[in-house]
Design a protein around this motif. Structure first.
Motif, PDB file in Angstrom:
ATOM      1  N   MET A  89       0.834  -1.201   0.000  1.00 11.39           N
ATOM      2  CA  MET A  89       0.000   0.000   0.000  1.00 11.39           C
ATOM      3  C   MET A  89       0.870   1.252   0.000  1.00 11.39           C
ATOM      4  SD  MET A  89      -2.750   1.377   2.759  1.00 11.39           S
ATOM      5  CE  MET A  89      -3.577   2.931   2.524  1.00 11.39           C
ATOM      6  N   ARG A  92       2.002   1.849  -3.444  1.00  5.47           N
ATOM      7  CA  ARG A  92       0.878   2.144  -4.337  1.00  5.47           C
ATOM      8  C   ARG A  92       0.236   3.503  -4.021  1.00  5.47           C
ATOM      9  NH1 ARG A  92      -1.765  -1.969  -2.767  1.00  5.47           N
ATOM     10  NH2 ARG A  92      -3.320  -0.971  -1.459  1.00  5.47           N
ATOM     11  N   ASP A  93       0.083   3.819  -2.729  1.00  6.68           N
ATOM     12  CA  ASP A  93      -0.653   5.020  -2.316  1.00  6.68           C
ATOM     13  C   ASP A  93       0.004   5.613  -1.070  1.00  6.68           C
ATOM     14  OD1 ASP A  93      -2.542   6.964  -1.736  1.00  6.68           O
ATOM     15  OD2 ASP A  93      -4.078   5.554  -1.055  1.00  6.68           O
ATOM     16  N   GLN A  94       1.071   6.372  -1.295  1.00  8.77           N
ATOM     17  CA  GLN A  94       1.830   6.902  -0.156  1.00  8.77           C
ATOM     18  C   GLN A  94       0.999   7.794   0.750  1.00  8.77           C
ATOM     19  OE1 GLN A  94       5.358   8.811  -1.671  1.00  8.77           O
ATOM     20  NE2 GLN A  94       6.584   6.971  -1.314  1.00  8.77           N
ATOM     21  N   GLY A  96      -2.249   7.807   1.233  1.00  9.98           N
ATOM     22  CA  GLY A  96      -3.210   6.987   1.969  1.00  9.98           C
ATOM     23  C   GLY A  96      -2.531   6.231   3.096  1.00  9.98           C
ATOM     24  N   TRP A  97      -1.320   5.738   2.811  1.00 12.53           N
ATOM     25  CA  TRP A  97      -0.556   5.003   3.825  1.00 12.53           C
ATOM     26  C   TRP A  97      -0.214   5.935   4.991  1.00 12.53           C
ATOM     27  CZ3 TRP A  97       4.243   5.330   6.106  1.00 12.53           C
ATOM     28  CH2 TRP A  97       4.672   4.206   6.805  1.00 12.53           C
TER      29      TRP A  97
END
Length: 119
Positions: A89, A92-94, A96-97
């Motif tokens: 994750m 893929r989605d810094q 969001g992480w």
């Protein structure tokens, strides 16, 4: 025992260490230890004074600091695992992480403050 000195600017400062202390005890107290100390000072003055005068305060604060950090880390790790927040994750989605980890850290801190620091 030979006394040694360290030059700081224009001054020579003696390298002093309290008897019976190791380097870990010379490290600054962490966030949770300082919060616990403030709590004891403000809400449990008698306990604070007693511990201070008998030399039990510093070890207590260091133990609380370590326990709180370890519990917060365990809670964050558990929340990350439960919610599928992993390295995939992160790649893929810094953003969001980061948001998820910040949220988990805030949750963990609330729990640690209630269960360890302010008890």
């Amino acid at each position: 025992m030979e006394l040694t000195y360290t030059k700081v600017g224009d001054y020579w400062i003696p390298d002093l260490m309290l008897d019976g202390t190791d380097e870990e005890e010379q490290m600054p107290l962490g966030k949770y230890g300082r919060l616990r100390e403030t709590f004891l000072k403000e809400h449990h003055k008698g306990t604070y004074t007693s511990m201070l005068l008998t030399g039990r305060l510093e070890p207590h604060l260091r133990e609380i600091d370590q326990q709180a950090r370890e519990q917060a880390d365990r809670i964050v790790d558990s929340l990350k695992q439960q919610n599928g927040v992993d390295e995939k994750m992160k790649a893929r989605d810094q953003m969001g992480w980061v948001q998820a980890v910040n949220s988990f850290t805030a949750q963990a801190e609330e729990i640690v403050l209630a269960e360890i620091i302010y008890r």
